[in-house]
Scaffold this active site. Structure first.
Site, mmCIF file in Angstrom:
data_model
loop_
_atom_site.group_PDB
_atom_site.id
_atom_site.type_symbol
_atom_site.label_atom_id
_atom_site.label_comp_id
_atom_site.label_asym_id
_atom_site.label_seq_id
_atom_site.Cartn_x
_atom_site.Cartn_y
_atom_site.Cartn_z
ATOM 1 N N HIS A 157 69.642 4.433 70.695
ATOM 2 C CA HIS A 157 68.524 5.339 71.007
ATOM 3 C C HIS A 157 67.690 4.820 72.180
ATOM 4 O O HIS A 157 66.514 5.158 72.306
ATOM 5 C CB HIS A 157 67.614 5.547 69.779
ATOM 6 C CG HIS A 157 68.348 5.910 68.533
ATOM 7 N ND1 HIS A 157 68.738 7.195 68.246
ATOM 8 C CD2 HIS A 157 68.788 5.140 67.501
ATOM 9 C CE1 HIS A 157 69.377 7.216 67.085
ATOM 10 N NE2 HIS A 157 69.429 5.974 66.618
ATOM 11 N N SER A 278 63.698 5.333 101.455
ATOM 12 C CA SER A 278 62.938 6.573 101.383
ATOM 13 C C SER A 278 62.372 6.897 102.756
ATOM 14 O O SER A 278 62.025 6.001 103.527
ATOM 15 C CB SER A 278 61.791 6.426 100.371
ATOM 16 O OG SER A 278 60.839 7.457 100.520
ATOM 17 N N LYS A 284 61.009 1.531 98.820
ATOM 18 C CA LYS A 284 62.026 2.061 97.918
ATOM 19 C C LYS A 284 63.423 1.513 98.213
ATOM 20 O O LYS A 284 63.815 1.336 99.349
ATOM 21 C CB LYS A 284 62.072 3.591 97.997
ATOM 22 C CG LYS A 284 60.833 4.292 97.478
ATOM 23 C CD LYS A 284 60.652 4.078 95.979
ATOM 24 C CE LYS A 284 61.746 4.721 95.158
ATOM 25 N NZ LYS A 284 61.776 6.191 95.277
ATOM 26 N N GLU A 291 73.804 7.367 91.499
ATOM 27 C CA GLU A 291 73.361 8.718 91.159
ATOM 28 C C GLU A 291 74.410 9.756 91.540
ATOM 29 O O GLU A 291 74.632 10.733 90.814
ATOM 30 C CB GLU A 291 72.035 9.017 91.856
ATOM 31 C CG GLU A 291 70.870 8.209 91.291
ATOM 32 C CD GLU A 291 69.584 8.373 92.097
ATOM 33 O OE1 GLU A 291 69.608 9.115 93.094
ATOM 34 O OE2 GLU A 291 68.579 7.757 91.718
#
Length: 481
Positions: A157, A278, A284, A291
């Site tokens: 979980h 970024s 960043k 992804e």
């Protein structure tokens, strides 16, 4: 002008809209190697059975070699008017050798021709994908050996559950990928039958030798039913299903990489090779490669679903709907291949922050199950009672705002007088993972054995388990953010 490849039935050429919807050469040209290989095998068989003269066979084989050289040399001009790769190759062959080219299509149809080409292509692609999967597995095994003693929080979980070793976690993906490779290999076995010679749908009256063409093209046998042979697309559906499951596994791993590389977790760092910046936030480091791997599953699952929908309502045998099989298949298999390559690169690139992993694994009372097991093992307390006692111990630690290792023996005895000082031996995460030596468990000793087993399976060579190092979590280096 009419398309001469259609014969004399049509007096005029297709409307521009018809040509647009009907042509497949824009994508099926990638089947050129398979198409030419099938034609060469067919011509050789026709000559061996006396259907074609040896002179025509020799002209066809030489001409096909020239066409292949033109395509691979980038000088071949593909024509939309000729619809597909089969007609483009045959038309060019006729320009080169004349009437002999027209005899090549004896005892075959575009229906069995495309079925053969596509099976050959999918078979070649499966071989490539399996090799990529095995390369990724070996990369994971190498990292698992390096991280056999590195302690990582195991989650259920997405909450701290029990400590595991990072090596054990990586080997979980090796197991998944092993099943993926197995499914693809299994699909390959089923697809490896030769449709060539089934003709349009009913077979042919010519005395062809389908076993000969099957052997020439590396098939195990010819297909047994001509109707099924030209209308079957199970082989690509099964391959896409296996690809979708594999992509799902890669997506799960990519999701973990995204989480692990975040500032909140900080378990790994990916270098500039697999991250981007970024346009507005200079600090960043975005895990874009992970992804994008995570996203590819959508394309691959979509391709599988698309082809299932195409096939679900088709009567036997061939329908033009089936031309829609290739674009989705090419896209999905390309996406899986790229994802496997990206994941292989990220596995080699990722730098673990072992200290951060260890600290996180120690949080959240992750050794509570070890306490319950100790009560059962050492004090002969029934597990359900031990579970209740351990819950009280955890509650006391929460009240005192400390971990289980921060409790004194008096604290433990306050909960249950039977507990003695031996309990402190099971409260460390190192003791927790080392104790789980059952087959398939997370113990470092198990990790090196399983890593050696997988290396032997993947390389065909015997590999002995590597000796475990006596390092603490802080001595492995730091891949921190």
């Amino acid at each position: 002008m009419s398309n001469k490849m259609w014969g004399g039935r049509f007096a005029s050429g297709p409307d521009a809209i018809m040509e647009e919807i009907n042509a497949s050469i824009g994508f099926d040209q990638r089947l050129y190697r398979q198409d030419i290989a099938g034609s060469k095998a067919h011509a050789t068989m026709l000559a061996a059975t006396g259907i074609l003269t040896h002179e025509d066979r020799d002209a066809i084989l030489a001409g096909l070699d020239e066409v292949l050289a033109e395509i691979e040399g980038g000088t071949f001009t593909f024509s939309r008017a000729l619809e597909d790769i089969h007609m483009n190759v045959e038309s060019r062959l006729r320009e080169k050798i004349g009437d002999a080219a027209g005899r090549l299509h004896t005892a075959r149809s575009r229906n069995d021709q495309v079925a053969t080409d596509f099976r050959l292509y999918v078979r070649d692609t499966i071989d490539h994908l399996v090799a990529q999967i095995q390369t990724l597995q070996l990369g994971l095994v190498k990292r698992a050996e390096e991280e056999a003693e590195t302690i990582l929080p195991g989650f259920t979980h997405l909450q701290n559950a029990q400590p595991v070793t990072f090596g054990h976690h990586l080997l979980a993906y090796v197991e998944m990928l092993g099943r993926d490779a197995g499914r693809l290999i299994d699909a390959r076995k089923r697809l490896n039958e030769n449709p060539l010679g089934s003709a349009a749908l009913a077979g042919t009256p010519y005395p062809i030798d389908r076993d000969m063409t099957a052997a020439a093209l590396g098939f195990d046998r010819p297909t047994a039913n001509s109707l099924d042979a030209v209308s079957d697309r199970d082989f690509i559906l099964e391959t896409l299903a296996a690809a979708a499951i594999c992509a799902m596994h890669l997506s799960r791993f990519a999701e973990e990489m995204v989480i692990w590389s975040s500032a909140q977790f900080g378990f790994i760092k990916l270098s500039d090779k697999f991250t981007t910046g970024s346009s507005i936030m200079p600090q960043k480091r975005n895990p874009d490669a992970a992804e994008l791997v995570r996203a590819k599953i959508g394309r691959i699952m979509g391709s599988l679903n698309s082809l299932l929908v195409v096939m679900k309502g088709l009567p036997l045998a061939y329908s033009k709907d089936m031309q829609e099989d290739k674009e989705v298949a090419f896209d999905a298999l390309d996406a899986l291949s790229l994802s496997l390559a990206a994941m292989t690169g990220m596995v080699a690139d990722m730098a673990p922050n072992r200290a951060r992993m260890h600290a996180s694994a120690s949080a959240g009372f992750s050794t509570a199950t070890d306490v319950a097991d100790w009560l059962v093992r050492e004090l002969n307390i029934p597990f359900r009672d031990a579970h209740h006692i351990t819950g009280q111990i955890v509650a006391l630690a929460e009240q005192k705002n400390c971990g289980l290792e921060g409790l004194t023996i008096e604290d433990f005895k306050f909960i249950d007088q039977r507990i003695d000082s031996r309990i402190h031996k099971v409260l460390t995460v190192e003791a927790s993972v080392a104790a789980r030596k059952s087959y398939g468990g997370t113990a470092p000793a198990n990790v090196v054995v399983q890593a050696a087993r997988w290396k032997s399976l993947l390389t065909g060579e015997t590999h002995e388990p590597k000796a475990l190092g006596k390092k603490t979590h802080g001595s492995h280096g730091d891949g921190g953010l």
